[in-house]
Design a protein around this motif. Sequence first.
Motif, PDB file in Angstrom:
ATOM      1  N   ILE A 236       0.851  -1.182   0.000  1.00  0.00           N
ATOM      2  CA  ILE A 236       0.000   0.000   0.000  1.00  0.00           C
ATOM      3  C   ILE A 236       0.891   1.238   0.000  1.00  0.00           C
ATOM      4  CG2 ILE A 236      -1.684   1.320   1.336  1.00  0.00           C
ATOM      5  CD1 ILE A 236      -2.908  -1.256   2.233  1.00  0.00           C
ATOM      6  N   ALA A 291      -6.069  -2.216   3.493  1.00  0.00           N
ATOM      7  CA  ALA A 291      -6.582  -1.372   2.404  1.00  0.00           C
ATOM      8  C   ALA A 291      -7.756  -0.497   2.820  1.00  0.00           C
ATOM      9  CB  ALA A 291      -6.957  -2.214   1.187  1.00  0.00           C
ATOM     10  N   ILE A 294      -7.221   2.881   1.471  1.00  0.00           N
ATOM     11  CA  ILE A 294      -7.454   3.009   0.026  1.00  0.00           C
ATOM     12  C   ILE A 294      -8.919   3.315  -0.240  1.00  0.00           C
ATOM     13  CG2 ILE A 294      -7.390   1.818  -2.188  1.00  0.00           C
ATOM     14  CD1 ILE A 294      -5.017   0.249  -1.232  1.00  0.00           C
ATOM     15  N   ARG A 312      -2.928   3.572  -2.987  1.00  0.00           N
ATOM     16  CA  ARG A 312      -3.286   2.403  -3.787  1.00  0.00           C
ATOM     17  C   ARG A 312      -2.303   1.273  -3.542  1.00  0.00           C
ATOM     18  NH1 ARG A 312      -0.820   6.141  -7.200  1.00  0.00           N
ATOM     19  NH2 ARG A 312       0.972   5.363  -8.400  1.00  0.00           N
TER      20      ARG A 312
END
Length: 469
Positions: A236, A291, A294, A312
């Motif tokens: 990430i 995530a 994200i 991302r």
Amino acid sequence: MAAKPGQKRVIPINSLYVAEPKIYPKSISGRFQRWRWLFVWLTQAVFYGFCWLPWNGRQAVLFDLDTRRFDIFGLSLRPQDTIYLAILLILSALALFLFTAVAGRLWCGYTCPQTVYTEIFLWIEARIEGDRSQRMKLDAAPWSFDKLRRKTAKHFTWIAFSLWTGLTFVGYFTPIRPLTEAIANASVSAWEAFWILFYAAATYGNAGFFREQMCKYVCPYARFQFVMFDADTLIITYDEARGEPRGRINKTQSGAEAPRGDCIDCGICVQVCPTGIDIRDGLQAECIACAACIDACDQVMDKIERPRGLIRYATENAVVRKLGRQDIVRRALRPRTAIYAAIFTALMLGTSWSLAHRADVQLAVQRDRGGLYRETEDGIENSYQITIANTAETTRTLTLSVEGLNAARIIGRTRFVLPPAGTAVESIAVRINGDRIGSLHGAQPIRFRLQTLDGTTESIEQKASLWLP
């Protein structure tokens, strides 16, 4: 500061540690969070469900330590199959190396029990106490009836779920249906009760209170993960070139007067992080690759009409060199990962072949340690303990014989009828008459032969020794 002569140096206790503030992760939705919950459901369906599945009249998955038998659906493993346990550990290590080299800490973010149960406990907490801001206000508020009611309901639900988890865990080592009946009748054994409560307490403490501290300070994986990372590992990342300089949107100024990056410094990426880190500071050992940041950042980018992907999944090379998705995939197939994958595949195929061609019956012979031999009126006897296991899913009728010395014969049971996954443990003796001993003395090699009467399984031999004066 140095102490004066004759003066003791006093170190304040609170300087020896730093108190960790409680983390209140904000609930977030998005494609990666849907994937996380999918894995939560899959892993818990396996854990809570497999112990209840029947298989040919027995529990489908049972690690019975009393009988020293592991049943995994149609596969039955015995102590002599320890090699498969060693292979399983090697395969697990290779899988960890491979997946970490390719895609970082996906295990931590999606399937690690600590992460999964923390996510479940946070979901329960959010349903009862509310989202992040509501939980913070509730904890800061003085005690009241509403606060007591919510806290009691939360902890009661946590404890009930933890006890269910402890019962399920023990149910893989003790048949779960008799175990639940014993609990209902208050006749559960002390050891079973201890392990149910111990595992429940571990679940309650780790997922309810310890949470991110386990990932930060206890889990060894967080410490050595960077050894397996390289510039082409998928992690990430925060696109600093695109996001900086960060700053909040000021509608009174034009873009020319206030040049800035796409990051509006809203802090949502920190608020949703279960370990409380700021991914904009770079990759950190505390990042579990869940995530959540994200999904949160993508939602913000949608609102301010900027492209997604400021935070991302990417590699270090992809961010620096502006590589596309195809380039990332191509560079993932590098020699390091290819070697891991080749070894993993070869070992997996070899183990599968070995299990598929494993004999349906197994024989183990152990000498009586009480003495080398025993003199009788007819001759000399040696005592043995025979363990016969039927790993097939059909009943087997077996005969046992001894070879190697023409005069040796078995004294005891020689015919066995074993049900599927059945085991027979028998004490027998092998005798040789005195008039047939002749010049023989010391250890004489013999072979125990086990053969099925229906001819469906090849005969199995086990070497042993017959001791003579």
